[in-house]
Design a protein around this motif. Sequence first.
Motif, mmCIF file in Angstrom:
data_model
loop_
_atom_site.group_PDB
_atom_site.id
_atom_site.type_symbol
_atom_site.label_atom_id
_atom_site.label_comp_id
_atom_site.label_asym_id
_atom_site.label_seq_id
_atom_site.Cartn_x
_atom_site.Cartn_y
_atom_site.Cartn_z
ATOM 1 N N SER A 2 0.914 -1.133 -0.082
ATOM 2 C CA SER A 2 -0.114 -0.122 -0.084
ATOM 3 C C SER A 2 1.029 1.444 -0.063
ATOM 4 N N ALA A 3 2.024 1.256 0.893
ATOM 5 C CA ALA A 3 2.783 2.469 1.082
ATOM 6 C C ALA A 3 3.383 2.664 -0.507
ATOM 7 N N CYS A 4 3.789 1.528 -0.790
ATOM 8 C CA CYS A 4 4.645 1.617 -2.619
ATOM 9 C C CYS A 4 3.603 2.322 -3.311
ATOM 10 N N SER A 5 2.312 1.598 -3.233
ATOM 11 C CA SER A 5 1.404 2.070 -4.186
ATOM 12 C C SER A 5 1.125 3.310 -4.396
ATOM 13 N N ILE A 6 0.848 4.133 -3.052
ATOM 14 C CA ILE A 6 0.755 5.404 -3.032
ATOM 15 C C ILE A 6 1.733 6.276 -3.371
ATOM 16 N N PHE A 7 3.032 5.677 -3.068
ATOM 17 C CA PHE A 7 4.309 6.478 -3.598
ATOM 18 C C PHE A 7 4.313 6.550 -5.174
ATOM 19 N N VAL A 8 3.951 5.515 -5.969
ATOM 20 C CA VAL A 8 3.741 5.439 -7.229
ATOM 21 C C VAL A 8 2.746 6.224 -7.837
#
Length: 197
Positions: free
Chosen positions: A94-100
Amino acid sequence: FKNRVLDLIEIFLKKQPTSQLTVRLIIPLVDLVVSTGPDEKQLADKATGILRSRIGKAKELPVSIEKDEAVVVLQELHSRARKAPSADVLATLSACSIFVARALHHEGETEPIVRVYRESLIDFVTRKASRLNTQFFQDFVRRQLATAWALRDDLIEVAGKAVNAYRQCQAFLLLHSLIKELPQLVKLLLTKTRYIG
């Protein structure tokens, strides 16, 4: 050796937070988190720490990212999130998805973000075996409010197709989260309008 490579990656991300290569590093790090065995738990923990602190909590965004590549990374993150082996891995994804998503939004690309989150929302509400949870979407609403607002009609529509009453309630809870943030969205849009004007 693998630990030293991770140290180098962490140094790179610390020294070059705006590098377009950052997006390219996400999937290999996620692979490391998911595919390492119990004997390499320290390695998985270190990769998780890098993903969460250097990428998930990054204040600066990559500049001039390869948009098509970023969309593929976002799709892959969501594909893995739907089958996440644990809530901890899901939180990292989720954290990576939000970053992208933030990086794409910064480049003026919101349509692919909405499309990918819509697909995951449908999976969460209509498929009983989905590994996604409400927090995955609430994080997106909290961190990407203007983009998440585009999912309001989808939330209403998908609630009618819910696999059970619990998932239907979760869809309405997400809609409530969006509506609750409406004053913040208006304030954000007014600030942006003043800034442009």
